[in-house]
Design a protein around this motif. Structure first.
Motif, PDB file in Angstrom:
ATOM      1  N   PHE A  49      46.133  49.850  49.434  1.00  0.00           N
ATOM      2  CA  PHE A  49      45.272  49.361  48.358  1.00  0.00           C
ATOM      3  C   PHE A  49      44.141  50.345  48.104  1.00  0.00           C
ATOM      4  CE2 PHE A  49      47.144  45.328  49.792  1.00  0.00           C
ATOM      5  CZ  PHE A  49      47.500  44.773  48.579  1.00  0.00           C
ATOM      6  N   ASP A  50      43.724  50.445  46.868  1.00  0.00           N
ATOM      7  CA  ASP A  50      42.608  51.299  46.485  1.00  0.00           C
ATOM      8  C   ASP A  50      41.358  50.440  46.357  1.00  0.00           C
ATOM      9  OD1 ASP A  50      40.812  52.446  44.104  1.00  0.00           O
ATOM     10  OD2 ASP A  50      41.844  54.123  45.073  1.00  0.00           O
ATOM     11  N   MET A  51      40.265  50.886  46.997  1.00  0.00           N
ATOM     12  CA  MET A  51      39.065  50.075  47.057  1.00  0.00           C
ATOM     13  C   MET A  51      38.464  49.789  45.677  1.00  0.00           C
ATOM     14  SD  MET A  51      38.979  49.415  50.152  1.00  0.00           S
ATOM     15  CE  MET A  51      37.471  48.473  50.128  1.00  0.00           C
ATOM     16  N   GLU A  52      38.702  50.641  44.714  1.00  0.00           N
ATOM     17  CA  GLU A  52      38.158  50.412  43.374  1.00  0.00           C
ATOM     18  C   GLU A  52      39.172  49.710  42.469  1.00  0.00           C
ATOM     19  OE1 GLU A  52      35.043  50.802  42.620  1.00  0.00           O
ATOM     20  OE2 GLU A  52      34.676  51.549  44.646  1.00  0.00           O
ATOM     21  N   GLN A  53      40.374  50.279  42.397  1.00  0.00           N
ATOM     22  CA  GLN A  53      41.382  49.738  41.484  1.00  0.00           C
ATOM     23  C   GLN A  53      41.831  48.337  41.885  1.00  0.00           C
ATOM     24  OE1 GLN A  53      44.626  52.488  41.059  1.00  0.00           O
ATOM     25  NE2 GLN A  53      43.300  54.202  40.500  1.00  0.00           N
ATOM     26  N   ASP A  54      41.842  48.059  43.170  1.00  0.00           N
ATOM     27  CA  ASP A  54      42.342  46.768  43.652  1.00  0.00           C
ATOM     28  C   ASP A  54      41.206  45.852  44.119  1.00  0.00           C
ATOM     29  OD1 ASP A  54      45.135  47.500  43.336  1.00  0.00           O
ATOM     30  OD2 ASP A  54      44.833  48.816  45.040  1.00  0.00           O
ATOM     31  N   ARG A  55      40.036  46.006  43.501  1.00  0.00           N
ATOM     32  CA  ARG A  55      38.875  45.241  43.938  1.00  0.00           C
ATOM     33  C   ARG A  55      39.107  43.732  43.869  1.00  0.00           C
ATOM     34  NH1 ARG A  55      35.662  45.113  47.499  1.00  0.00           N
ATOM     35  NH2 ARG A  55      35.435  47.348  47.224  1.00  0.00           N
ATOM     36  N   LEU A  56      39.825  43.267  42.842  1.00  0.00           N
ATOM     37  CA  LEU A  56      40.094  41.831  42.719  1.00  0.00           C
ATOM     38  C   LEU A  56      40.914  41.325  43.903  1.00  0.00           C
ATOM     39  CD1 LEU A  56      40.864  41.438  38.901  1.00  0.00           C
ATOM     40  CD2 LEU A  56      38.801  40.720  40.127  1.00  0.00           C
ATOM     41  N   VAL A  57      41.908  42.129  44.297  1.00  0.00           N
ATOM     42  CA  VAL A  57      42.745  41.750  45.445  1.00  0.00           C
ATOM     43  C   VAL A  57      41.901  41.706  46.715  1.00  0.00           C
ATOM     44  CG1 VAL A  57      44.737  42.376  46.855  1.00  0.00           C
ATOM     45  CG2 VAL A  57      44.798  42.743  44.385  1.00  0.00           C
ATOM     46  N   LEU A  58      41.073  42.723  46.898  1.00  0.00           N
ATOM     47  CA  LEU A  58      40.277  42.811  48.118  1.00  0.00           C
ATOM     48  C   LEU A  58      39.244  41.681  48.187  1.00  0.00           C
ATOM     49  CD1 LEU A  58      39.729  46.669  48.294  1.00  0.00           C
ATOM     50  CD2 LEU A  58      41.534  45.290  49.295  1.00  0.00           C
ATOM     51  N   ASP A  59      38.643  41.369  47.053  1.00  0.00           N
ATOM     52  CA  ASP A  59      37.690  40.254  47.037  1.00  0.00           C
ATOM     53  C   ASP A  59      38.391  38.933  47.373  1.00  0.00           C
ATOM     54  OD1 ASP A  59      35.676  41.971  46.377  1.00  0.00           O
ATOM     55  OD2 ASP A  59      35.648  41.473  44.246  1.00  0.00           O
ATOM     56  N   ALA A  60      39.581  38.754  46.803  1.00  0.00           N
ATOM     57  CA  ALA A  60      40.341  37.526  47.086  1.00  0.00           C
ATOM     58  C   ALA A  60      40.733  37.471  48.560  1.00  0.00           C
ATOM     59  CB  ALA A  60      41.594  37.473  46.202  1.00  0.00           C
ATOM     60  N   PHE A  61      41.100  38.625  49.122  1.00  0.00           N
ATOM     61  CA  PHE A  61      41.476  38.673  50.538  1.00  0.00           C
ATOM     62  C   PHE A  61      40.279  38.305  51.420  1.00  0.00           C
ATOM     63  CE2 PHE A  61      42.201  41.399  54.439  1.00  0.00           C
ATOM     64  CZ  PHE A  61      43.097  40.528  55.023  1.00  0.00           C
ATOM     65  N   GLY A  62      39.100  38.812  51.065  1.00  0.00           N
ATOM     66  CA  GLY A  62      37.898  38.461  51.819  1.00  0.00           C
ATOM     67  C   GLY A  62      37.644  36.969  51.792  1.00  0.00           C
ATOM     68  N   ARG A  63      37.818  36.345  50.618  1.00  0.00           N
ATOM     69  CA  ARG A  63      37.618  34.897  50.529  1.00  0.00           C
ATOM     70  C   ARG A  63      38.680  34.141  51.318  1.00  0.00           C
ATOM     71  NH1 ARG A  63      36.912  36.386  45.155  1.00  0.00           N
ATOM     72  NH2 ARG A  63      38.861  35.390  44.501  1.00  0.00           N
ATOM     73  N   GLU A  64      39.913  34.673  51.316  1.00  0.00           N
ATOM     74  CA  GLU A  64      40.998  34.042  52.075  1.00  0.00           C
ATOM     75  C   GLU A  64      40.699  34.079  53.571  1.00  0.00           C
ATOM     76  OE1 GLU A  64      44.732  32.321  53.036  1.00  0.00           O
ATOM     77  OE2 GLU A  64      43.678  32.427  51.116  1.00  0.00           O
ATOM     78  N   LEU A  65      40.153  35.196  54.055  1.00  0.00           N
ATOM     79  CA  LEU A  65      39.854  35.336  55.483  1.00  0.00           C
ATOM     80  C   LEU A  65      38.807  34.334  55.947  1.00  0.00           C
ATOM     81  CD1 LEU A  65      39.765  39.182  56.259  1.00  0.00           C
ATOM     82  CD2 LEU A  65      41.476  37.504  56.946  1.00  0.00           C
ATOM     83  N   VAL A  66      37.815  34.094  55.106  1.00  0.00           N
ATOM     84  CA  VAL A  66      36.752  33.169  55.529  1.00  0.00           C
ATOM     85  C   VAL A  66      37.029  31.742  55.086  1.00  0.00           C
ATOM     86  CG1 VAL A  66      34.991  34.961  55.583  1.00  0.00           C
ATOM     87  CG2 VAL A  66      35.359  33.699  53.475  1.00  0.00           C
ATOM     88  N   GLY A  67      38.198  31.522  54.492  1.00  0.00           N
ATOM     89  CA  GLY A  67      38.622  30.166  54.171  1.00  0.00           C
ATOM     90  C   GLY A  67      38.016  29.573  52.914  1.00  0.00           C
ATOM     91  N   ILE A  68      37.551  30.427  51.993  1.00  0.00           N
ATOM     92  CA  ILE A  68      36.963  29.881  50.764  1.00  0.00           C
ATOM     93  C   ILE A  68      37.773  30.291  49.527  1.00  0.00           C
ATOM     94  CG2 ILE A  68      34.624  29.780  51.702  1.00  0.00           C
ATOM     95  CD1 ILE A  68      33.993  32.350  50.177  1.00  0.00           C
ATOM     96  N   TYR A  69      38.948  30.885  49.761  1.00  0.00           N
ATOM     97  CA  TYR A  69      39.781  31.276  48.618  1.00  0.00           C
ATOM     98  C   TYR A  69      40.341  30.024  47.941  1.00  0.00           C
ATOM     99  CZ  TYR A  69      43.738  33.110  45.967  1.00  0.00           C
ATOM    100  OH  TYR A  69      44.634  33.405  44.957  1.00  0.00           O
ATOM    101  N   GLN A  70      40.221  29.970  46.632  1.00  0.00           N
ATOM    102  CA  GLN A  70      40.746  28.830  45.863  1.00  0.00           C
ATOM    103  C   GLN A  70      42.002  29.272  45.118  1.00  0.00           C
ATOM    104  OE1 GLN A  70      37.444  27.559  43.406  1.00  0.00           O
ATOM    105  NE2 GLN A  70      36.813  26.059  44.940  1.00  0.00           N
ATOM    106  N   ALA A  71      43.098  28.579  45.366  1.00  0.00           N
ATOM    107  CA  ALA A  71      44.357  28.924  44.694  1.00  0.00           C
ATOM    108  C   ALA A  71      44.203  28.758  43.187  1.00  0.00           C
ATOM    109  CB  ALA A  71      45.484  28.041  45.211  1.00  0.00           C
ATOM    110  N   PRO A  72      44.862  29.598  42.379  1.00  0.00           N
ATOM    111  CA  PRO A  72      44.812  29.449  40.913  1.00  0.00           C
ATOM    112  C   PRO A  72      45.261  28.055  40.486  1.00  0.00           C
ATOM    113  CG  PRO A  72      45.790  31.554  41.519  1.00  0.00           C
ATOM    114  CD  PRO A  72      45.647  30.773  42.794  1.00  0.00           C
TER     115      PRO A  72
END
Length: 299
Positions: free
Chosen positions: A101-124
């Motif tokens: 993953f690219d830290m800039e191009q895939d920022r949405l993925v990385l942000d979602a992954f961070g939320r998933e790790l801490v248990g606050i990711y909300q499914a679409p």
């Protein structure tokens, strides 16, 4: 002392280095009061054990205590460097970078992954419904050429879309247009339905939505939901793999080669100084004791 090569005796070497030694023994060289206290404790222990006599033996005792404290400091620094390396190995960003993953191009993925790790990711929207998930996972857009096909082949997702449009009081075309821009762009919920209302409201919606969409809109919507499903599943896999690899990554984490080389160099040099100081102290004491024995024998 000879004219060539500098001082050769222990006494000569110690005397020639007293100025620098004096500076090295000032309180400024200790990192904190704990380290200074450790030095004083070592000094007291060494003095009790070796009972030094004369300035030169005391200087050697000081050197031994100094070297020992510095070796302990080196060990503390090395331990801290390993702990830092372990913490870096826990960094989710480094983990996802290893997946390409690219830290800039895939920022949405990385942000979602961070939320998933801490248990606050909300499914679409809708992806918490197992039936919708199943339909998306098995969908075939090529078979959907009308709203009737959509309702027949993907009934759960069709109903979800209709309910969303009704609740937000918007047409199907406008809803999909806005959803394409991101779920946060959708109109706010303004209606709350009960089961008895659905068929009536659905009829109104379909009439109101005439000519606001075509088959391409339905295809776009299904593709968006498919992408969201892929993202959601991918995040779950990333999370599973992250925690599975975490302990291995921590166990294998090491400081940089440059830092390790500095630590090794400092440890080797200080070890040599310590060994030399111990050897010279023992030699000085042996010579003193031998001299004292000779004096006793001469009397």
């Amino acid at each position: 002392m000879t004219l060539k090569g500098g001082p050769k005796t222990i006494e000569g070497k110690l005397i020639s280095s007293q100025n620098s030694l004096k500076h090295g023994l000032t309180a400024n060289r200790w990192l904190d009061s704990e380290e200074e206290g450790r030095y004083q404790d070592l000094m007291n222990q060494l003095i009790d054990e070796h009972e030094p006599s004369g300035t030169l033996e005391y200087i050697q005792i000081e050197r031994i205590a100094n070297c020992k404290v510095r070796l302990e400091r080196i060990q503390s620094v090395e331990t801290a460097m390993y702990l830092q390396a372990q913490r870096r190995s826990e960094d989710p960003e480094q983990f996802v970078e290893s997946w390409g993953f690219d830290m800039e191009q895939d920022r949405l993925v990385l942000d979602a992954f961070g939320r998933e790790l801490v248990g606050i990711y909300q499914a679409p929207l809708g992806l918490n419904d197992p039936e919708i998930v199943k339909e998306i996972a098995n969908q075939n857009i090529g078979r959907i050429n009308s709203m009737d096909d959509f309702q027949l082949l993907m009934p759960a997702l069709h109903k979800h879309l209709m309910m969303e449009c009704i609740k937000r009081n918007t047409t199907i075309g406008n809803y999909i247009d806005q959803y394409n821009k991101g779920a946060k762009k959708l109109p706010a919920v303004s209606k709350f339905l009960i089961n008895a209302d659905y068929e009536l409201e659905l009829d109104k919606l379909l009439k109101k939505s005439l000519y606001t969409y075509d088959t391409s809109y339905i295809h776009d919507y299904i593709k968006i939901k498919s992408d969201e499903y892929s993202m959601s599943e991918g995040l779950k896999k990333l999370k599973t793999d992250y925690f599975e690899q975490l302990e291995l990554a921590k166990a294998a984490a090491t400081p940089s080669n440059t830092d390790m080389a500095k630590i090794h160099k400092e440890r080797v040099a200080t070890d040599k100084q310590l060994s030399k100081a111990i050897g010279e102290l023992l030699e000085l004491q042996e010579r003193r004791l031998k001299k004292e024995r000779l004096i006793k024998m001469s009397h």
